[in-house]
Write an enzyme that holds these catalytic residues in place. Structure first.
Site, PDB file in Angstrom:
ATOM      1  N   GLY A  57      59.698  41.330  38.945  1.00  0.00           N
ATOM      2  CA  GLY A  57      58.801  42.452  39.236  1.00  0.00           C
ATOM      3  C   GLY A  57      59.066  43.073  40.587  1.00  0.00           C
ATOM      4  O   GLY A  57      59.068  44.281  40.741  1.00  0.00           O
ATOM      5  N   GLU A  64      82.380  64.208  39.622  1.00  0.00           N
ATOM      6  CA  GLU A  64      83.816  64.002  39.837  1.00  0.00           C
ATOM      7  C   GLU A  64      84.503  63.557  38.557  1.00  0.00           C
ATOM      8  O   GLU A  64      85.547  62.913  38.572  1.00  0.00           O
ATOM      9  CB  GLU A  64      84.055  62.993  40.951  1.00  0.00           C
ATOM     10  CG  GLU A  64      85.224  63.390  41.827  1.00  0.00           C
ATOM     11  CD  GLU A  64      85.036  64.772  42.422  1.00  0.00           C
ATOM     12  OE1 GLU A  64      84.121  64.959  43.224  1.00  0.00           O
ATOM     13  OE2 GLU A  64      85.802  65.684  42.048  1.00  0.00           O
TER      14      GLU A  64
END
Ligand SMILES: CCCCCCC/C=C/C(=O)SCCNC(=O)CCNC(=O)[C@H](O)C(C)(C)COP(=O)(O)OP(=O)(O)OC[C@H]1O[C@@H](n2cnc3c(N)ncnc32)[C@H](O)[C@@H]1OP(=O)(O)O
Ligand SMILES: Cc1cc2nc3c(=O)[nH]c(=O)nc-3n(C[C@H](O)[C@H](O)[C@H](O)COP(=O)(O)OP(=O)(O)OC[C@H]3O[C@@H](n4cnc5c(N)ncnc54)[C@H](O)[C@@H]3O)c2cc1C
Length: 607
Positions: free
Chosen positions: A344, A367
């Site tokens: 968590g 790219e």
């Protein structure tokens, strides 16, 4: 407690010289550049504008523009992608029409989809664009070329006539990429002098005559090749950052396993945690080393290009495209896995992982979309195989294809799990897998009358073959790295463990390839997995030292979970209280919206 190193007991386990490992990791780059590069990833980035001028402008044009750009007297944007085209550069629609009467080019966005869209810095800050547009002379289209266009006044920064600019809006999550003003741009018949077409490769004379490039036209793509090899280096930074956080936290976090009041088990000691985390640790080192090789290969290319030697240009394109694709996918997926490895608390902003993921994952797209890039590698592999018949002997990263016939007969001779620790045994298996996958594609392609139709039909298989080829490169370069002299107690041994983890993890993950191409038997696959588990036990005592070797400051990591001192819980709590929501006990809006509901009378026992 402040000042206490909660990970000291882990650091005392290290079986190698951490100072030397730090030097091996940093390689030719110092820590400043590592930090500066990553921070620049999300800052406004002259990373492309200046290299593009160097690659595509004449000496005279460079003399005019580079000093201005280097001193930030002008701020440039590499303005290529459009609303309608990004991957397909040859499909770009913006036009630059030569006007011989005025010796100018007229830039225009003929359609909505011609709108320039995504270029970094374009939205608010760039004063100039290196705009990619179709060169039109006397109604003839000569394809995409580069043009330097001023966008804004250098006096009041207002956009110039005919120029409509905007930011393209918020991007993925609240990530730091929202500090980048990716922009949109429409040209409405904007005139620029002829000498603002970048003319190093091809020219337009005063009379409007087009002088084609006497070098491969793909050199106009050179800036993308340059950035792709840098992106491989950045992948090692991003992944190592996430691995550092999740490794340290995995050593701090304890869950279950307490007996008679003993401490609970460190989650780093669970085999499932090790099987997820340690391959990523090994991958960070693997990517770093292949990025070093790629950078040297790229520098060699530049020297050759200076001498008009284009012999390694196709291989350089294939390697930069393929390794950019593979390493950014591994890093992006790895950062997400590191978040999950932290349970968590990995989802908290204070862990540093959500932000790192949000800012990094576009690397799989910018790219060059990662699939489109692997298809470029596949094109190169198929061409290499097609030339075998004419006696062309592949060299460099495709040299193994010159031994394809022999590799087609290969069968691994692994008998024991420890046989998989031998570098030559691993390389042969990876070469055989890659060769057989590419040869199978080539064989299937030959059944098609139209090669292009075949390429499209087989493109999913071709991407897998390209992936196998690129993974072979990374494995090979890791092995080559360890053939170098590496000093320091236990350093080479530890890197050897990581090299084997990297290779055997890939073999296990892609076991289907190795079995379906008949390179190994199921038993040999089982032995590889057995060896992998043993390797995890060997890396376990060194895990914290191996991430310490990245030499990242707490500031750079910006993660409560990844703190050097492991003092996580007090700092998690402290960090939470900095949240403005905790400035007051009663939240804004409570009295207006919530309290009336709470005060609402019950009707017959029901709300
Ligand atoms: C360091 C961190 C910085 C972060 C930066 C973040 C900012 C992001 C910026 C950007 O995203 S800038 C825009 C980037 N855009 C792209 O990458 C577009 C991707 N598309 C292409 O590169 C090309 O369109 C293509 C996919 C390569 C196709 O090009 P084209 O249609 O012209 O070629 P093909 O017909 O496929 O191939 C013909 C021939 O040319 C060879 N080739 C292609 N590209 C190159 C190259 N770059 N260098 C050398 N050779 C190249 C290709 O292999 C073919 O060869 P043969 O098969 O004919 O031998
Ligand atoms: C954060 C960020 C920053 C950027 N910065 C810049 C910048 O500074 N300058 C600039 O010019 N651009 C920039 N770009 C744009 C970027 O370069 C393009 O988005 C990228 O090249 C992908 O092209 P696309 O968007 O056209 O994707 P598409 O090609 O449209 O991809 C969509 C899907 O189609 C698939 N696909 C496309 N073609 C094929 C094919 N032939 N075969 C099989 N599948 C195919 C892809 O794999 C993908 O799954 C940036 C983008 C991002 C996200």
């Amino acid at each position: 407690m402040e000042g206490v190193d909660h990970l000291a007991h882990e650091r005392n386990k290290a079986q190698f010289d951490v100072a030397v490992m730090k030097a091996v990791w940093a390689g030719s780059r110092d820590a400043y550049e590592l930090f500066h590069r990553f921070s620049r990833l999300v800052a406004n980035d002259p990373e492309m504008f200046i290299p593009a001028i160097k690659a595509q402008a004449t000496e005279e044009q460079q003399k005019q523009w580079l000093p201005l750009a280097n001193k930030m007297k002008i701020i440039g944007s590499y303005t290529q992608t459009e609303l309608g085209h990004g991957s397909n550069v040859r499909g770009l629609e913006t036009t630059a029409t030569f006007d011989p009467k005025t010796d100018e080019f007229v830039l225009n966005s003929p359609t909505l989809t011609a709108t320039k869209w995504w270029p970094g810095g374009l939205g608010k800050i760039a004063t100039h664009a290196l705009a990619h547009a179709r060169l039109i002379i006397d109604d003839k289209d000569y394809g995409v070329h580069g043009f330097l266009v001023q966008l804004r006044s250098l006096d009041d920064h207002l956009t110039l006539p005919g120029i409509t600019i905007g930011d393209i809006g918020m991007k993925y999550g609240s990530g730091a990429y929202n500090t980048m003003d990716n922009g949109s741009l429409i040209f409405d018949h904007v005139r620029i002098p002829r000498n603002q077409m970048l003319m190093r490769l091809s020219q337009v004379t005063r009379e409007g005559k087009y002088v084609p490039s006497n070098v491969p036209r793909q050199l106009s793509y050179g800036t993308m090749v340059y950035v792709r090899q840098k992106i491989v280096f950045d992948a090692s930074i991003a992944l190592s950052r996430a691995v550092c956080i999740s490794t340290r936290y995995s050593a701090v976090r304890r869950q279950f396993g307490s007996h008679n009041g003993s401490p609970e088990t460190q989650v780093i000691d669970y085999k499932t945690q090790q099987a997820r985390l340690f391959p990523l640790l090994a991958s960070a080192y693997a990517i770093r080393f292949v990025s070093e090789w790629l950078n040297s290969f790229y520098k060699d290319l530049l020297q050759r290009l200076e001498a008009k030697d284009f012999s390694t240009l196709p291989e350089a394109h294939a390697c930069t495209a393929g390794l950019k694709s593979i390493t950014t996918s591994v890093a992006a997926d790895g950062i997400e896995e590191c978040r999950k490895l932290c349970g968590g608390h990995g989802y908290l902003t204070s862990s540093g992982l959500p932000e790192l993921s949000a800012v990094y994952i576009p690397a799989c797209t910018y790219e060059g979309d990662n699939v489109v890039m692997l298809l470029q590698v596949a094109r190169y592999l198929m061409k290499t195989i097609s030339q075998l018949k004419s006696g062309n002997k592949p060299v460099g990263t495709t040299a193994y294809l010159g031994r394809a016939e022999q590799l087609m007969q290969y069968h691994s001779d692994v008998l024991r799990a420890e046989d998989w620790l031998k570098p030559n045994v691993v390389v042969e298996a990876f070469e055989a897998r890659a060769a057989r996958m590419s040869m199978a594609c080539a064989q299937n392609l030959s059944k098609f009358n139209n090669p292009e139709d075949g390429f499209q039909e087989l493109s999913a298989d071709l991407v897998e073959a390209a992936t196998a080829h690129c993974q072979l490169i990374i494995v090979s370069k890791f092995i080559e790295k360890l053939q170098q002299d590496i000093p320091g107690k236990g350093v080479k041994e530890q890197l050897g463990v990581l090299r084997s983890i990297y290779a055997l993890f890939l073999l296990h993950k892609h076991i289907g390839d190795f079995l379906s191409t008949d390179c190994i038997t199921p038993k040999q696959g089982y032995l590889a997995n057995e060896q992998l588990r043993s390797l995890y036990s060997q890396v376990r005592p060194n895990a914290i030292a191996l991430v310490d070797a990245f030499n990242y400051t707490d500031h750079f990591l910006s993660s409560v979970l990844g703190r050097y001192d492991g003092n996580v819980y007090p700092k998690l709590y402290e960090e939470a209280w900095k949240d403005p929501l905790n400035d007051t006990s009663i939240p804004d809006g409570f009295h207006e919206y919530v309290q009336p509901m709470l005060k609402q009378p019950l009707h017959h026992g029901r709300l």
